[in-house]
Design a protein around this motif. Structure first.
Motif, PDB file in Angstrom:
ATOM      1  N   GLU A   1       0.917  -1.088  -0.013  1.00 17.93           N
ATOM      2  CA  GLU A   1       0.112   0.169   0.189  1.00 17.93           C
ATOM      3  C   GLU A   1       0.933   1.352   0.033  1.00 17.93           C
ATOM      4  N   ALA A   2       1.901   1.143   0.841  1.00 17.99           N
ATOM      5  CA  ALA A   2       2.720   2.378   0.865  1.00 17.99           C
ATOM      6  C   ALA A   2       3.590   2.594  -0.314  1.00 17.99           C
ATOM      7  N   LEU A   3       4.444   1.649  -0.983  1.00 20.84           N
ATOM      8  CA  LEU A   3       5.096   1.838  -2.009  1.00 20.84           C
ATOM      9  C   LEU A   3       4.055   2.116  -3.298  1.00 20.84           C
ATOM     10  N   ASP A   4       2.973   1.419  -3.158  1.00 23.00           N
ATOM     11  CA  ASP A   4       1.852   1.877  -4.100  1.00 23.00           C
ATOM     12  C   ASP A   4       1.714   3.511  -4.199  1.00 23.00           C
ATOM     13  N   PHE A   5       1.512   3.978  -3.335  1.00 25.86           N
ATOM     14  CA  PHE A   5       0.929   5.456  -2.702  1.00 25.86           C
ATOM     15  C   PHE A   5       2.220   6.269  -3.207  1.00 25.86           C
ATOM     16  N   TYR A   6       3.653   5.885  -2.659  1.00 23.29           N
ATOM     17  CA  TYR A   6       4.738   6.822  -3.213  1.00 23.29           C
ATOM     18  C   TYR A   6       4.833   6.783  -4.840  1.00 23.29           C
ATOM     19  N   ALA A   7       4.772   5.548  -5.371  1.00 23.98           N
ATOM     20  CA  ALA A   7       4.661   5.579  -6.750  1.00 23.98           C
ATOM     21  C   ALA A   7       3.483   6.378  -7.584  1.00 23.98           C
ATOM     22  N   GLY A   8       2.374   6.522  -6.855  1.00 21.88           N
ATOM     23  CA  GLY A   8       1.428   7.220  -7.409  1.00 21.88           C
ATOM     24  C   GLY A   8       1.879   8.692  -7.338  1.00 21.88           C
TER      25      GLY A   8
ATOM     26  N   LEU B   1       7.485  -5.140  -6.859  1.00 24.70           N
ATOM     27  CA  LEU B   1       7.043  -5.635  -5.377  1.00 24.70           C
ATOM     28  C   LEU B   1       7.411  -7.170  -5.742  1.00 24.70           C
ATOM     29  N   TYR B   2       7.856  -7.803  -4.509  1.00 27.36           N
ATOM     30  CA  TYR B   2       8.106  -9.221  -4.754  1.00 27.36           C
ATOM     31  C   TYR B   2       7.526  -9.794  -3.257  1.00 27.36           C
ATOM     32  N   THR B   3       6.889 -10.660  -3.496  1.00 28.37           N
ATOM     33  CA  THR B   3       6.440 -11.394  -2.238  1.00 28.37           C
ATOM     34  C   THR B   3       7.096 -12.273  -1.372  1.00 28.37           C
ATOM     35  N   LEU B   4       6.758 -12.598  -0.233  1.00 28.49           N
ATOM     36  CA  LEU B   4       7.560 -13.686   0.418  1.00 28.49           C
ATOM     37  C   LEU B   4       7.450 -15.000  -0.159  1.00 28.49           C
ATOM     38  N   ALA B   5       6.190 -15.156  -0.888  1.00 24.63           N
ATOM     39  CA  ALA B   5       5.952 -16.570  -1.597  1.00 24.63           C
ATOM     40  C   ALA B   5       6.874 -16.616  -2.900  1.00 24.63           C
ATOM     41  N   GLU B   6       7.010 -15.451  -3.496  1.00 27.46           N
ATOM     42  CA  GLU B   6       8.050 -15.594  -4.823  1.00 27.46           C
ATOM     43  C   GLU B   6       9.499 -15.739  -4.371  1.00 27.46           C
ATOM     44  N   PHE B   7       9.790 -15.288  -3.081  1.00 29.65           N
ATOM     45  CA  PHE B   7      11.108 -15.474  -2.321  1.00 29.65           C
ATOM     46  C   PHE B   7      11.139 -16.670  -1.750  1.00 29.65           C
TER      47      PHE B   7
ATOM     48  N   ASP C   1       9.992 -16.069   6.778  1.00 26.89           N
ATOM     49  CA  ASP C   1      10.197 -15.278   8.061  1.00 26.89           C
ATOM     50  C   ASP C   1       9.345 -13.812   7.940  1.00 26.89           C
ATOM     51  N   GLY C   2       8.490 -13.730   7.130  1.00 26.42           N
ATOM     52  CA  GLY C   2       7.918 -12.492   7.338  1.00 26.42           C
ATOM     53  C   GLY C   2       6.995 -12.153   8.399  1.00 26.42           C
ATOM     54  N   ASP C   3       6.050 -11.081   8.303  1.00 22.71           N
ATOM     55  CA  ASP C   3       5.142 -10.629   9.548  1.00 22.71           C
ATOM     56  C   ASP C   3       4.398 -11.832   9.994  1.00 22.71           C
ATOM     57  N   PRO C   4       4.753 -12.160  11.257  1.00 17.37           N
ATOM     58  CA  PRO C   4       3.860 -13.307  11.980  1.00 17.37           C
ATOM     59  C   PRO C   4       2.458 -13.580  11.589  1.00 17.37           C
ATOM     60  N   GLN C   5       1.713 -12.189  11.823  1.00 17.76           N
ATOM     61  CA  GLN C   5       0.394 -12.334  11.422  1.00 17.76           C
ATOM     62  C   GLN C   5      -0.126 -12.757  10.008  1.00 17.76           C
ATOM     63  N   ALA C   6       0.791 -12.039   9.053  1.00 21.41           N
ATOM     64  CA  ALA C   6       0.465 -12.408   7.485  1.00 21.41           C
ATOM     65  C   ALA C   6       0.937 -13.895   7.430  1.00 21.41           C
ATOM     66  N   ILE C   7       1.726 -14.624   7.904  1.00 19.69           N
ATOM     67  CA  ILE C   7       2.309 -15.711   7.640  1.00 19.69           C
ATOM     68  C   ILE C   7       1.056 -16.670   8.542  1.00 19.69           C
ATOM     69  N   ALA C   8       0.718 -16.207   9.377  1.00 18.79           N
ATOM     70  CA  ALA C   8      -0.193 -17.350  10.306  1.00 18.79           C
ATOM     71  C   ALA C   8      -1.638 -17.300   9.450  1.00 18.79           C
ATOM     72  N   HIS C   9      -1.859 -15.967   8.726  1.00 20.30           N
ATOM     73  CA  HIS C   9      -3.302 -16.076   7.923  1.00 20.30           C
ATOM     74  C   HIS C   9      -2.830 -16.442   6.285  1.00 20.30           C
ATOM     75  N   GLY C  10      -1.644 -17.128   6.291  1.00 17.45           N
ATOM     76  CA  GLY C  10      -1.239 -17.834   5.084  1.00 17.45           C
ATOM     77  C   GLY C  10      -1.098 -16.411   3.989  1.00 17.45           C
ATOM     78  N   ASP C  11      -0.959 -15.131   4.261  1.00 18.84           N
ATOM     79  CA  ASP C  11      -0.895 -14.211   3.277  1.00 18.84           C
ATOM     80  C   ASP C  11       0.117 -14.408   2.187  1.00 18.84           C
ATOM     81  N   PRO C  12       0.152 -14.657   0.999  1.00 18.93           N
ATOM     82  CA  PRO C  12       1.158 -14.789   0.047  1.00 18.93           C
ATOM     83  C   PRO C  12       1.633 -13.451  -0.497  1.00 18.93           C
ATOM     84  N   GLN C  13       0.614 -12.529   0.021  1.00 19.85           N
ATOM     85  CA  GLN C  13       0.852 -11.280  -0.793  1.00 19.85           C
ATOM     86  C   GLN C  13       1.918 -10.209   0.015  1.00 19.85           C
ATOM     87  N   ALA C  14       2.356 -10.700   1.319  1.00 25.20           N
ATOM     88  CA  ALA C  14       3.257  -9.874   2.266  1.00 25.20           C
ATOM     89  C   ALA C  14       4.509  -9.617   1.376  1.00 25.20           C
TER      90      ALA C  14
END
Length: 145
Positions: free
Chosen positions: A16-23, A31-37, A41-54
């Protein structure tokens, strides 16, 4: 790269922030996601919820260069204390006024962008993601409205 690039560990808001600055600043955003890499080891909440977009890594290159990621369990999320990003004289006055207005949307104007006693125009804003910006230009540049 010409010099230091600011790298920010965002509290789950990197995309959201980097999109904001690009705008605001334009440029090329990657942008590269945790899943792509293949990282877990990302944000524990994102991982717990299976967020592949972190975001594991994001980079904006252009007139303004910034990089960042969603903070991992080992990182501390960004907190601004004692630092500003200076955009003094980096663009025409009209552009600097537009950037100031866009950065202040949802943020906080600390000092309005205006002519100061010493003749230069500058102002400060803390944007919605917590970055503190100093924006201005010297006399002799045509005055923006």
């Amino acid at each position: 790269m010409q010099g230091p690039k600011v790298y920010i560990h965002f509290p789950g808001t990197a995309r959201e922030a980097l999109d904001f600055y690009a705008g605001i600043f334009g440029g090329e955003l990657a942008l590269y996601t945790l899943a792509e890499f293949n990282r877990t080891d990302g944000d524990p909440q994102a991982i717990a919820h299976g967020d592949p977009q972190a975001i594991a890594h994001g980079e904006l290159n252009g007139v303004v260069c910034l990089a960042g990621s969603d903070a991992s369990a080992a990182d501390r999320p960004f907190r601004a204390e004692g630092m500003m990003l200076s955009l003094l004289g980096t663009a025409e006055p009209e552009v600097l006024h537009r950037w100031f207005d866009q950065l202040s949307a949802g943020g906080e104007v600390i000092d309005p962008l205006s002519v100061k006693l010493w003749g230069a125009s500058d102002g400060q804003v803390r944007d919605r993601y917590g970055l503190h910006w100093l924006i201005g230009y010297e006399p002799g540049s045509h005055e923006a409205s």
